[in-house]
Design a protein around this motif. Structure first.
Motif, PDB file in Angstrom:
ATOM      1  N   SER A 513      18.811  28.919  -2.506  1.00 35.73           N
ATOM      2  CA  SER A 513      19.753  28.258  -2.592  1.00 35.73           C
ATOM      3  C   SER A 513      19.236  27.004  -3.608  1.00 35.73           C
ATOM      4  CB  SER A 513      20.572  27.772  -1.783  1.00 35.73           C
ATOM      5  OG  SER A 513      19.635  26.324  -0.942  1.00 35.73           O
ATOM      6  N   LEU A 514      19.665  26.146  -4.340  1.00 35.44           N
ATOM      7  CA  LEU A 514      19.052  24.700  -4.488  1.00 35.44           C
ATOM      8  C   LEU A 514      18.110  24.267  -3.697  1.00 35.44           C
ATOM      9  CD1 LEU A 514      18.753  22.888  -7.408  1.00 35.44           C
ATOM     10  CD2 LEU A 514      20.603  21.935  -6.248  1.00 35.44           C
ATOM     11  N   SER A 517      15.332  26.311  -3.372  1.00 39.71           N
ATOM     12  CA  SER A 517      14.270  26.631  -3.994  1.00 39.71           C
ATOM     13  C   SER A 517      13.326  25.162  -4.170  1.00 39.71           C
ATOM     14  CB  SER A 517      14.684  27.117  -4.950  1.00 39.71           C
ATOM     15  OG  SER A 517      15.928  25.975  -5.839  1.00 39.71           O
ATOM     16  N   VAL A 568      17.571  22.293 -14.121  1.00 37.75           N
ATOM     17  CA  VAL A 568      18.101  22.255 -12.888  1.00 37.75           C
ATOM     18  C   VAL A 568      19.581  22.627 -12.388  1.00 37.75           C
ATOM     19  CG1 VAL A 568      17.182  21.283 -10.197  1.00 37.75           C
ATOM     20  CG2 VAL A 568      15.602  22.183 -11.781  1.00 37.75           C
ATOM     21  N   LYS A 571      21.603  24.789 -14.056  1.00 38.18           N
ATOM     22  CA  LYS A 571      21.889  26.192 -13.503  1.00 38.18           C
ATOM     23  C   LYS A 571      23.051  25.439 -11.666  1.00 38.18           C
ATOM     24  CE  LYS A 571      18.896  29.488 -11.078  1.00 38.18           C
ATOM     25  NZ  LYS A 571      17.793  30.058 -10.890  1.00 38.18           N
ATOM     26  N   HIS A 572      22.591  24.606 -11.840  1.00 34.38           N
ATOM     27  CA  HIS A 572      22.870  24.041 -10.350  1.00 34.38           C
ATOM     28  C   HIS A 572      24.449  23.495 -10.424  1.00 34.38           C
ATOM     29  CE1 HIS A 572      20.489  26.963  -8.481  1.00 34.38           C
ATOM     30  NE2 HIS A 572      19.361  26.425  -8.958  1.00 34.38           N
ATOM     31  N   TRP A 616      15.834  17.466  -0.948  1.00 38.47           N
ATOM     32  CA  TRP A 616      16.215  18.511  -1.468  1.00 38.47           C
ATOM     33  C   TRP A 616      17.630  18.960  -1.045  1.00 38.47           C
ATOM     34  CZ3 TRP A 616      14.923  17.667  -5.969  1.00 38.47           C
ATOM     35  CH2 TRP A 616      13.079  17.362  -5.828  1.00 38.47           C
ATOM     36  N   LEU A 621      25.524  16.470  -4.403  1.00 39.44           N
ATOM     37  CA  LEU A 621      25.080  16.499  -6.092  1.00 39.44           C
ATOM     38  C   LEU A 621      25.186  15.822  -6.884  1.00 39.44           C
ATOM     39  CD1 LEU A 621      24.968  20.368  -6.691  1.00 39.44           C
ATOM     40  CD2 LEU A 621      22.417  19.040  -5.043  1.00 39.44           C
TER      41      LEU A 621
END
Length: 881
Positions: A513-514, A517, A568, A571-572, A616, A621
């Motif tokens: 997952s974000l 990672s 980043v 992508k997420h 993280w 988000l």
């Protein structure tokens, strides 16, 4: 701590195993563990079943316990008492039970080790196992009863942990850490027991904080450790077992000069590319270099997904090299530390002796794994960056960098060459020592080697006698940690974290997952370094499987790092909002000043690297909206100067009185009436690092007031971290004037500093009284007289400091006037202390009895701190830049 795993290679003479003196004045009484302090008359400091570290610290400040008494009491209670509790010996009835008393005497008999006129505590594996057998006999076979017992032990360990890790620095080192090590050992054992009972077992504590004291670090440096490797071990390893192996590990080979190294960087491995010198395999060798022309590399590099490989033939004197295009032939890719002499930034060439030795190491791996036809005559193909990547800038070099992912991913094996590992025999080492040497090697400190190891499907580490298969040695460690070896179990958490940093990027069974990672990336990059700063974004892009070509098109480090964060987010769909609270250096371009500039060496901040890692996992988000910054939602506090006092006097009426050095700024909340304190995180980190008062004085001589400087802008806000229990904030200024904040409308702010926010709670009463005294003296005629004199002397708040220094040294009337103000403040303060018992008690508790004499300076400086704060909405929108 004799039950700990111990390295074989501990130097010559070997590093001695620390011994713990027995300092108890009597045996443990056999009663319930949690109520032992009450039975010994210490109930006011250790409440039965609950422990408040702040209350305990205040109690010790007012009525300190002598260190020797603490050592004896804690060794009896937290060492021998917890062993008895773990064995199920203690109970209300055990105090007068002869059977229980006999077991307790047996515990002491097994552990105590007389030696001349000294007695030591010695708990080795055999002794520990004997005690555990005695405990198992006493413990019920009923799984419900066993579970209750283990859950009770966890409660005891949770109580014990904050006590032992917070003992004063003067507390005997070996006594403290023998207790903490026992706590860690019992923690992992109880967790394993609960897992066997299919019961929740998520209890975890970090027992190893500050395990490496000055003596331990000095010993490590005497045995070849770089101080930055020690700092890395402290930051990366939470368990005492991991740190103990490192503490006892000799790393003096090959000899290195670490005298210029710092906590954050190893200078002996920093390469000056302009002065790099390739080395021979042996000092007396005088062989010639083997050169690979760039033209021979380009056909393979410019052909789709192909790249050049090397086939060596002959001995040192007649060594030849053939360029082979990658395809179906298996090959071994080399991963090495350039500081060990196998690099060349100027040309694709190396001494023949080096390459001949390299081929022998590669052949040994093939021979070792080929049981049917060892040494079949065909040498393995090799990929080595020094010869396979064009040394000069151009299309060939860029293509080779873009294909690094393919090279290491498609290699049959990746062989790691590190001079530190190659200096020690592997076959004499236990798996725990081998894995610790790998994890603390110089290879683990370089950035490029991270992706090389992470991409490998089969990874070997070369030691003096053989290449060790990484997968095989990790399986040995894992098998031992899942067996009955409690010491290996204690090693497991740190072992898992380090192993994942090498294997989880590309070999994870499920996609990351974000949060996973970025967490993995952060852990893996910490304490690594790179000679060219702009290479970091390239390595990150590789590890996160991003389009490397897009990053390579940009030239400087900041632009490349900006592109990485862009990728980043693309992508997420965003990036964790907690990124705004990073203490590390940020990018400089407006709109991107929320983004970390690097994830390599963490700067020395208030929080350790592990705090950064947890950020993280923020599920919220955020996305940037240029040119404003990152859009987030957090509570806030608008900070402003208290409105005019309505008396026509200057804000600070005692002109000429020197300001207190800035340790913090406080403000009164307009929402709840309490006082809060704002502390600069950089100052707090410095404060924690100072060991003498002289360091503090030298810092304050600079006359820095960073928090005041932000608060005095009239546009300052605190953006509060909304995680429960977290007291941090960004202290920022709004881009434009804001009279009222509206939750749905983002307020654009520029971050000035990272801060800590403390609710003063009981301490608020101190400032309530201080405010009354300050306002009373402000209204007194002594202040009017002082202001009249200042007017006569034509000085005000804006007069230079040098003028005030001259007046205070030479002007009798000014000296007398300031002295009168001082005496008036002290008089009012003395009256408050005498009349207000609550005020007096709180000063003594929070500030210390010795501070009361000088507390008048807090009153004198009150108007420099007289700010008010008003909360914005709990989900106030912000643009953070």
């Amino acid at each position: 701590m004799e039950f700990h795993l111990l390295p074989v290679h501990r130097g010559d003479p070997p590093i001695q195993v620390p011994r713990t003196q027995y300092v108890c004045t009597g045996l443990y009484d056999g009663g319930p563990w949690l109520s032992y302090p009450a039975r010994k008359g210490k109930a006011e400091k250790f409440k039965d079943g609950t422990f408040d570290l702040m209350d305990y610290s205040r109690s010790e400040r007012i009525n300190p316990t002598p260190i020797k008494e603490q050592e004896s009491f804690f060794q009896t209670w937290l060492y021998f008492g917890i062993i008895a509790e773990f064995m199920g010996v203690n109970s209300e009835d055990s105090i007068n039970d002869p059977t229980s008393a006999e077991v307790i005497r047996s515990i002491y008999s097994e552990i105590l080790d007389p030696d001349g006129d000294q007695t030591y505590v010695k708990l080795d594996v055999a002794c520990l196992e004997k005690l555990l057998v005695m405990g198992r006999i006493r413990l019920s076979s009923d799984p419900v009863v066993r579970r209750q017992h283990y859950e009770h032990v966890i409660r005891c360990l949770a109580y014990m942990h904050p006590i032992i890790i917070s003992v004063p620095d003067e507390f005997d080192y070996s006594i403290k850490w023998s207790i903490a090590a026992l706590g860690e050992l019992f923690m992992v054992s109880v967790r394993a027991a609960l897992q066997a009972l299919h019961a929740p077992s998520d209890f975890a504590r970090s027992w190893g904080n500050k395990f490496l004291n000055k003596d331990a670090k000095r010993s490590m440096m005497e045995h070849g450790w770089c101080r930055s490797d020690i700092a890395r071990a402290e930051a990366k390893y939470q368990g005492i077992q991991s740190l103990y192996i490192a503490r006892m590990l000799d790393k003096s080979l090959p000899p290195r000069n670490h005298s210029q190294c710092t906590n954050s960087a190893c200078k002996s491995y920093q390469i000056n590319m302009g002065h790099y010198v390739s080395e021979h395999q042996h000092l007396l060798c005088s062989c010639e270099t083997l050169v690979v022309e760039e033209e021979a590399l380009l056909p393979a590099l410019l052909d789709g997904d192909h790249y050049p490989l090397l086939r060596f033939e002959g001995g040192v004197g007649d060594l030849t090299c053939e360029i082979v295009k990658s395809g179906t032939k298996p090959y071994i890719a080399i991963s090495h530390v350039w500081a060990d002499g196998l690099g060349n930034p100027f040309a694709n060439s190396l001494y023949r002796c080096k390459l001949h030795h390299l081929q022998k190491l590669v052949d040994a791996i093939n021979d070792k794994e080929s049981t049917t036809s060892p040494g079949n005559g065909e040498r393995s193909l090799v990929w080595l960056d020094t010869l396979c990547c064009p040394a000069q800038d151009g299309d060939g070099k860029q293509k080779s960098i873009e294909k690094i992912r393919l090279v290491y991913r498609q290699a049959k094996h990746v062989l790691v060459l590190d001079a530190g590992l190659m200096s020690y025999q592997s076959q004499s080492q236990d798996a725990s020592e081998i894995i610790k040497r790998i994890f603390t090697s110089s290879w683990m400190r370089r950035l490029w080697t991270l992706q090389e190891g992470a991409l490998a499907t089969s990874l070997y580490f070369q030691f003096a006698d053989q290449a060790v298969n990484f997968s095989a040695v990790t399986q040995l460690v894992w098998a031992a940690s899942t067996s009955k070896s409690m010491s290996y179990r204690a090693l497991q958490p740190d072992f898992v974290n380090e192993t994942r940093c090498l294997q989880a990027f590309f070999n994870n069974p499920t996609p990351l997952s974000l949060a996973d990672s970025l967490n993995l990336l952060d852990r893996a990059l910490q304490f690594r370094s790179v000679s060219v700063a702009s290479d970091e974004p390239l390595c990150i892009a590789t590890l996160l499987s991003f389009d490397l070509h897009a990053v390579l098109q940009l030239r400087d480090q900041e632009s490349r790092m900006e592109k990485v964060w862009e990728l980043v987010i693309a992508k997420h769909g965003g990036i964790p909002s907690q990124i705004i609270f990073f203490e590390e250096q940020k990018l400089s371009r407006p709109g991107w000043r929320w983004a970390p500039k690097t994830l390599l060496n963490s700067q020395s901040g208030l929080h350790g690297p592990n705090t950064r890692i947890t950020r993280w996992f923020d599920p919220h988000l955020a996305v940037p909206e240029h040119p404003h910054g990152l859009r987030v939602k957090y509570p806030g506090v608008q900070i402003s100067l208290k409105p005019d006092y309505g008396d026509g006097k200057p804000r600070n009426p005692w002109i000429g009185a020197p300001r207190l050095p800035e340790d913090w700024v406080q403000y009164r909340s307009l929402d709840d009436g309490r006082w809060y304190r704002i502390i600069d995180q950089k100052f707090a980190a410095l404060n924690n690092s100072w060991t003498t008062d002289e360091e503090r004085r030298e810092y304050h001589k600079q006359g820095l007031y960073p928090v005041h400087d932000v608060a005095n802008t009239g546009r300052s806000v605190l953006v509060l971290n909304n995680i429960p229990g977290v007291r941090e904030a960004l202290f920022a200024t709004t881009v434009s004037e804001v009279s009222e904040f509206i939750e749905a409308v983002p307020a654009a702010v520029t971050t000035k500093l990272n801060a800590m926010l403390s609710d003063l709670k009981e301490e608020s009463y101190i400032y309530d009284v201080v405010e009354k005294i300050a306002l009373s003296v402000r209204a007194d005629e002594v202040t009017d007289q002082h202001l009249a004199l200042c007017k006569k002397l034509n000085i005000d708040e804006n007069t230079s400091l040098d003028v005030f220094k001259d007046l205070l040294a030479n002007h009798e009337d000014f000296i007398a006037s300031t002295a009168s103000v001082k005496e008036k403040i002290k008089e009012e303060l003395a009256r408050a202390v005498g009349d207000d018992e609550k005020f007096r008690t709180l000063i003594d508790t929070y500030w210390g009895v010795s501070y009361r004499e000088d507390f008048w300076v807090v009153v004198r400086n009150f108007f420099h701190h007289d700010y008010v704060g008003k909360r914005t909405g709990d989900e106030q929108a912000w643009y953070i830049d």
